[in-house]
Enzyme design. Structure first.
Site, PDB file in Angstrom:
ATOM      1  N   HIS A   1       0.803  -1.224   0.000  1.00  0.00           N
ATOM      2  CA  HIS A   1       0.000   0.000   0.000  1.00  0.00           C
ATOM      3  C   HIS A   1       0.844   1.287   0.000  1.00  0.00           C
ATOM      4  O   HIS A   1       0.872   2.013  -0.989  1.00  0.00           O
ATOM      5  CB  HIS A   1      -0.913   0.028   1.243  1.00  0.00           C
ATOM      6  CG  HIS A   1      -1.840  -1.155   1.368  1.00  0.00           C
ATOM      7  ND1 HIS A   1      -2.905  -1.382   0.528  1.00  0.00           N
ATOM      8  CD2 HIS A   1      -1.846  -2.164   2.270  1.00  0.00           C
ATOM      9  CE1 HIS A   1      -3.538  -2.472   0.901  1.00  0.00           C
ATOM     10  NE2 HIS A   1      -2.918  -2.978   1.958  1.00  0.00           N
TER      11      HIS A   1
HETATM   12  O1  RIB Z   1      -5.104  -0.105   4.786  1.00  0.00           O
HETATM   13  C1  RIB Z   1      -3.710  -0.083   4.625  1.00  0.00           C
HETATM   14  C2  RIB Z   1      -3.114   1.056   5.393  1.00  0.00           C
HETATM   15  O2  RIB Z   1      -3.354   0.903   6.797  1.00  0.00           O
HETATM   16  C3  RIB Z   1      -1.585   1.129   5.266  1.00  0.00           C
HETATM   17  O3  RIB Z   1      -1.173   2.448   5.431  1.00  0.00           O
HETATM   18  C4  RIB Z   1      -1.127   0.290   6.416  1.00  0.00           C
HETATM   19  O4  RIB Z   1       0.200   0.603   6.828  1.00  0.00           O
HETATM   20  C5  RIB Z   1      -2.109   0.704   7.479  1.00  0.00           C
HETATM   21  O5  RIB Z   1      -1.661   1.933   8.047  1.00  0.00           O
END
Ligand code: RIB
Ligand code: CA
Length: 312
Positions: free
Chosen positions: A242
């Site tokens: 992500h």
């Molecule tokens: O949903 C994914 C996000 O939430 C990413 O930033 C992960 O590190 C958590 O913070």
């Protein structure tokens, strides 16, 4: 002269770590500092992790400022099942001796942006938006002084990863997210619709391991731990990476497709709280307030991350 001066607001967190390493390795980016927030693990741990990450990258001068330890209104929720009990796959990375920087992250964000030319600092938000919202409330001119806010979070069409409709960063602190999306800041949202197209492969993780560096070995170990959760949950062929998409978007925006939309955050219903309600067709809400990053050249993304990690 770097193209971007950025503050990374973060809850490391394994994917946060890869994003931070990528930014630190990129000459186009000046990392002014990390500001930590409670999210994947409690804020004391995200701060230790931020300090360990900049140390492992050999960038000891990058300041790490501790921020808010709980959401504005809701009770905290964390994600140790995804990131490990220490937030970094329980690798127990070395944390530099001595205390973290004394200033509070929210004050530091406001003062750092105020001390630089308007439009010169980009805020990259990789966790729940508590610090960002608090800074926007504390300094009403911050929204217009920032070059913009590029945030990982939200979901348009692919459902949530924390509730049926809410992505983690929005679900943890929907009230903070609501403040951010109403702030008037120049927003770019990198939602699950984009990051679920950036699925790691074992081959790519092995490529990172073969860098043969302390960073390469640590990142490979983290990602092997991290990807199993989403592969089991979604039956994906690999885990979605992500947060590094925020940094890659700054470095190579041509890897991404963006659509201007109006986005609002649901804060009332317990059923849909944290949902990023997106007027995709531009028919029902006000003027667009956000660039929604909805597609990515995944091969180009993973090539870029691997290239940059090789430089640490
Ligand atoms: O949903 C994914 C996000 O939430 C990413 O930033 C992960 O590190 C958590 O913070
Ligand atoms: Ca994160």
């Amino acid at each position: 002269m770097p193209d971007h001066a950025i503050i990374i607001d973060t809850d490391p967190g394994i994917d946060d770590a890869v994003a931070i390493f990528t930014a630190l390795a990129s000459p186009e980016i000046e990392v002014l500092g990390l500001t930590t927030v409670g999210g994947n693990v409690p804020v004391a741990q995200t701060t230790r992790n931020g300090r360990a990450i900049v140390a492992l990258a050999g960038r000891h001068a990058v300041p790490v400022l501790q921020g808010c330890g709980r959401p504005l209104i809701l009770d905290p929720q964390t994600a140790e099942t995804v990131h490990g009990s220490d937030g970094l796959a329980d690798l127990d990375l070395a944390v530099p001796d001595g205390p973290a920087a004394a200033a509070h992250a929210v004050d530091w964000i406001v003062e750092t942006v105020a001390g630089r030319p308007a439009g010169s600092v980009t805020l990259c938000a990789l966790g729940p938006l508590t610090n960002v919202a608090a800074a926007l409330v504390r300094a009403p001119d911050l929204a217009e002084r920032l070059a913009g806010i590029v945030l990982m979070g939200g979901s348009v069409f692919v459902g949530g990863n924390t509730t049926a409709v809410a992505e983690f960063n929005m679900a943890v602190d929907p009230h903070a997210a609501d403040i951010v999306f109403r702030s008037g800041a120049a927003l770019t949202m990198v939602p699950l619709d984009c990051t679920h197209k950036a699925l790691m492969t074992n081959r790519w993780i092995e490529q990172i391991d073969r860098l043969g560096t302390p960073v390469g070995h640590a990142v490979a170990a983290m990602l092997r731990f991290y990807q199993r959760f989403d592969m089991e949950r979604y039956a994906f062929a690999g885990g979605p990476l992500h947060d590094p998409n925020v940094i890659a978007y700054l470095l190579k925006p041509d890897l991404y497709a963006v659509r201007r939309c109006h986005v609002a955050v649901e804060i009332t219903s317990p059923l849909t709280r944290g949902m990023t309600v997106t007027d995709w067709w531009g028919r029902f809400a006000g003027a667009p307030n956000c660039g929604v990053v909805h597609d990515v050249d995944a091969d180009g993304f993973f090539d870029l991350i691997a290239q940059r990690l090789a430089d640490l």
